[in-house]
Design a protein around this motif. Structure first.
Motif, PDB file in Angstrom:
ATOM      1  N   ILE A  65       0.835  -1.040   0.275  1.00 53.05           N
ATOM      2  CA  ILE A  65       0.210  -0.044  -0.102  1.00 53.05           C
ATOM      3  C   ILE A  65       0.889   1.124   0.202  1.00 53.05           C
ATOM      4  O   ILE A  65       0.735   2.320  -0.767  1.00 53.05           O
ATOM      5  N   TRP A  66       2.016   1.125   0.810  1.00 53.38           N
ATOM      6  CA  TRP A  66       2.759   2.402   0.898  1.00 53.38           C
ATOM      7  C   TRP A  66       3.371   2.572  -0.394  1.00 53.38           C
ATOM      8  O   TRP A  66       3.649   3.632  -1.013  1.00 53.38           O
ATOM      9  N   ILE A  67       4.089   1.414  -1.162  1.00 52.28           N
ATOM     10  CA  ILE A  67       4.524   1.556  -2.533  1.00 52.28           C
ATOM     11  C   ILE A  67       3.482   2.396  -3.550  1.00 52.28           C
ATOM     12  O   ILE A  67       3.809   3.208  -4.166  1.00 52.28           O
ATOM     13  N   HIS A  68       2.362   1.837  -3.369  1.00 49.49           N
ATOM     14  CA  HIS A  68       1.543   2.256  -4.644  1.00 49.49           C
ATOM     15  C   HIS A  68       1.083   3.590  -4.208  1.00 49.49           C
ATOM     16  O   HIS A  68       0.761   4.321  -5.332  1.00 49.49           O
ATOM     17  N   LEU A  69       1.026   3.943  -3.094  1.00 44.29           N
ATOM     18  CA  LEU A  69       0.559   5.365  -2.604  1.00 44.29           C
ATOM     19  C   LEU A  69       1.808   6.456  -3.115  1.00 44.29           C
ATOM     20  O   LEU A  69       1.696   7.544  -3.696  1.00 44.29           O
ATOM     21  N   GLN A  70       2.951   5.779  -2.991  1.00 41.46           N
ATOM     22  CA  GLN A  70       4.209   6.805  -3.260  1.00 41.46           C
ATOM     23  C   GLN A  70       4.252   7.124  -4.793  1.00 41.46           C
ATOM     24  O   GLN A  70       4.652   8.063  -5.177  1.00 41.46           O
ATOM     25  N   TYR A  71       3.930   6.076  -5.583  1.00 42.50           N
ATOM     26  CA  TYR A  71       4.158   5.990  -7.064  1.00 42.50           C
ATOM     27  C   TYR A  71       2.783   6.149  -7.664  1.00 42.50           C
ATOM     28  O   TYR A  71       2.519   5.758  -8.864  1.00 42.50           O
ATOM     29  N   SER A  72       1.899   6.626  -6.792  1.00 45.17           N
ATOM     30  CA  SER A  72       0.362   6.900  -7.529  1.00 45.17           C
ATOM     31  C   SER A  72       0.012   7.932  -8.659  1.00 45.17           C
ATOM     32  O   SER A  72      -0.700   7.760  -9.273  1.00 45.17           O
ATOM     33  N   LEU A 112       9.077   8.007 -11.652  1.00 42.98           N
ATOM     34  CA  LEU A 112       8.904   7.530 -10.331  1.00 42.98           C
ATOM     35  C   LEU A 112       9.617   8.398  -9.379  1.00 42.98           C
ATOM     36  O   LEU A 112       9.045   8.220  -8.464  1.00 42.98           O
ATOM     37  N   THR A 113      10.624   8.844  -9.412  1.00 42.68           N
ATOM     38  CA  THR A 113      11.283   9.894  -8.662  1.00 42.68           C
ATOM     39  C   THR A 113      10.323  11.178  -8.155  1.00 42.68           C
ATOM     40  O   THR A 113      10.133  11.242  -6.922  1.00 42.68           O
ATOM     41  N   LEU A 114       9.802  11.541  -9.353  1.00 40.06           N
ATOM     42  CA  LEU A 114       8.810  12.678  -9.141  1.00 40.06           C
ATOM     43  C   LEU A 114       7.563  12.358  -8.378  1.00 40.06           C
ATOM     44  O   LEU A 114       7.286  13.197  -7.438  1.00 40.06           O
ATOM     45  N   SER A 115       7.405  11.268  -8.607  1.00 38.48           N
ATOM     46  CA  SER A 115       5.905  10.938  -7.921  1.00 38.48           C
ATOM     47  C   SER A 115       6.249  10.763  -6.392  1.00 38.48           C
ATOM     48  O   SER A 115       5.491  11.021  -5.715  1.00 38.48           O
TER      49      SER A 115
END
Length: 244
Positions: free
Chosen positions: A154-161, A179-182
């Motif tokens: 969930i953390w990963i998907h929120l970070q790269y949402s 990915l970095t900007l997200s």
């Protein structure tokens, strides 16, 4: 100081933007769902009940999931066009295939691999438990690993949402830069986005009670709310940059 809109405000904006446009967004969503269903059905029909058959079936489903990333770009493009009062049409759902579809697939694949990395321990132990017939004492450990893996996912998907939204605004960026900007723009905002997703749970229950019919309206409503979240996020980011 950035003033972000609340979940209620974003939903209100989404409802306003969707007035008179539900037909277009529902049609676009149906196109994606039908294509996914047809591909999965064909894969299931053509594979037999064997280990090789299951491998082929899930391989096809995985490839279709990557292709869905390109459709997601198209759906986002449609929602942003509506949000920004630009021309829009149902065929916008195919926009991702005309602009760097490989980049969308690469981003989706990277996020998938990150997610798999955290879920792998639980998956491996589950397979060992089943095939080696381990003692039931391992079940609490496996369950704990699934909980940890799910939280991490969930953390990963929120970070790269925001990668697909950012891809439309910054088409010159590479997959790594997106990915970095997200990850950067979501700092301090993951809780807000998580709350928005959770706030749709009662509507999902209503959708189930309506035998799935309600989802024709719920998903476009949710997707438009997420588009409003992105626009508000970027607007606040720009204001902060100007004030420096």
């Amino acid at each position: 100081m950035n003033v972000y809109k609340s979940s209620a405000q974003l939903k209100a904006d989404a409802r306003e933007k969707l007035i008179g446009k539900y037909g277009t967004v529902i049609a676009a969503s149906l196109i994606v769902q039908l294509i996914s269903y047809i591909v999965a059905a064909i894969a299931g029909f053509m594979t037999d009940v064997s280990l090789a058959g299951y491998v082929i079936y899930y391989a096809v489903c995985f490839i279709m999931e990557l292709i869905n990333a390109v459709f997601t770009v198209g759906l986002i493009y449609l929602n942003l066009n509506i949000s920004c009062n630009r021309d829009f049409k149902t065929s916008d759902v195919f926009y991702g295939f005309r602009t760097h579809p490989d980049k969308a697939i690469i981003c989706k694949l990277i996020v998938f691999l990150f997610t798999l990395l955290f879920l792998a321990p639980a998956i491996v132990l589950t397979l060992l438990y089943v095939f080696l017939e381990w003692n039931a004492v391992f079940l609490p450990i496996i369950s704990l690993l699934y909980v940890i893996g799910t939280i991490a996912a969930i953390w990963i998907h929120l970070q790269y949402s925001q990668i697909f939204y950012l891809m439309l605004d910054f088409p010159e960026y590479s997959a790594k830069e997106l990915l970095t900007l997200s990850k950067e723009v979501m700092k301090g905002n993951m809780g807000r986005l998580f709350y928005i997703h959770v706030s749709f749970l009662p509507l999902y229950l209503l959708g189930l009670c309506s035998l799935g019919i309600g989802f024709f309206f719920i998903y476009p409503y949710r997707n438009m709310t997420l588009a409003q979240f992105y626009l508000n996020l970027i607007a606040c980011r720009q204001k902060a940059a100007y004030s420096e």
